[in-house]
Scaffold this motif. Sequence first.
Motif, mmCIF file in Angstrom:
data_model
loop_
_atom_site.group_PDB
_atom_site.id
_atom_site.type_symbol
_atom_site.label_atom_id
_atom_site.label_comp_id
_atom_site.label_asym_id
_atom_site.label_seq_id
_atom_site.Cartn_x
_atom_site.Cartn_y
_atom_site.Cartn_z
ATOM 1 N N HIS A 1 0.644 -1.384 -0.018
ATOM 2 C CA HIS A 1 0.031 0.078 -0.012
ATOM 3 C C HIS A 1 0.842 1.207 -0.009
ATOM 4 C CE1 HIS A 1 -3.541 2.259 1.672
ATOM 5 N NE2 HIS A 1 -3.503 2.626 0.664
ATOM 6 N N ASP A 2 1.613 1.537 -0.976
ATOM 7 C CA ASP A 2 2.417 2.554 -1.221
ATOM 8 C C ASP A 2 2.641 2.689 -2.971
ATOM 9 O OD1 ASP A 2 4.410 0.645 -2.055
ATOM 10 O OD2 ASP A 2 5.541 0.830 -0.315
ATOM 11 N N GLU A 3 3.544 3.949 -3.106
ATOM 12 C CA GLU A 3 3.576 4.186 -4.514
ATOM 13 C C GLU A 3 4.158 3.067 -5.375
ATOM 14 O OE1 GLU A 3 6.017 7.629 -7.147
ATOM 15 O OE2 GLU A 3 4.831 8.277 -5.355
ATOM 16 N N ASP B 1 -2.825 7.769 -0.651
ATOM 17 C CA ASP B 1 -3.064 6.355 -0.287
ATOM 18 C C ASP B 1 -4.238 5.588 -0.539
ATOM 19 O OD1 ASP B 1 -1.154 6.898 1.563
ATOM 20 O OD2 ASP B 1 -2.214 7.614 3.149
#
Length: 279
Positions: A108-110, A197
Amino acid sequence: MSPDDERNDGLFGGSGETRTRLPEGEGGDDLYGARRSSRSGRTSSRSMVTVMGVVVLLIAAIAFANRGGDESSSGRADEKKPDTAATAPTAEKPVGGKNGGIPSGFAHDEQGAQSAASNYAVSLVSADILKPARRTEIVKQLFVADKVSELQGKFDKTYSKEFLNKVGLDDKGNAAPGHTYVSRTVPVGTKATAYSDSAATVEVWCTGAFGTAGQDTTNPVSNDWFTLTLKLRWADNDWKVQSFQSKDGPAPVNGDNKVSTADEIAKAVQEYGGFTYAR
């Protein structure tokens, strides 16, 4: 329908090569022409010599830079040289597992969003997307829940029996005996143009091999370059596709490679598996 109409419709390229397209995404996204006619023409002998000269120089420079030291620089042959080591990983674990053969459980990040976009591009422009049973599984896994029904209908309409017949496949998406349908996409790079997010927009620069391998095929396997833009949403603890669109290129100059036979291409597709892509 005239040849020009077929070309504009996006189902076939100007030289008769397959142009499989994905149904449009949200917000008026263009239909995706995943197969393009190969760029015609070859570089001149002088240009090829120049290119090869540059490549040789680059290889030599890289080799010199990675020598790890030079005995003559200090005059001591027994001087300890720097230790070599593999590049240390710096990112989150790229993917948690696979669901139906498609990677899932992205971070759950770029970087997780870029990894998801890369792997989803491979599935969206694959031979499996033309198989009705497999297509249903792919759409359910890749897209956000509130888009599945809409996109399933568009995919089914696009990949109709008529379309499959035009590209030499039966109504189950299988090639004729003695032929191998190829749609292998390879992400070259990714770029996140927007990130939060809860949502991300990622561009995936791709190349690949597309067409039908067979002795009497009218749709030979050729190379293509395109950029697929995916708008992602964080849902159900993973990145899912909200919408997508595509554009041609960037495409480099074609190399002066020897063209392989249909049998060689078919064998390569059967023997070499795909990768899980991570950013």
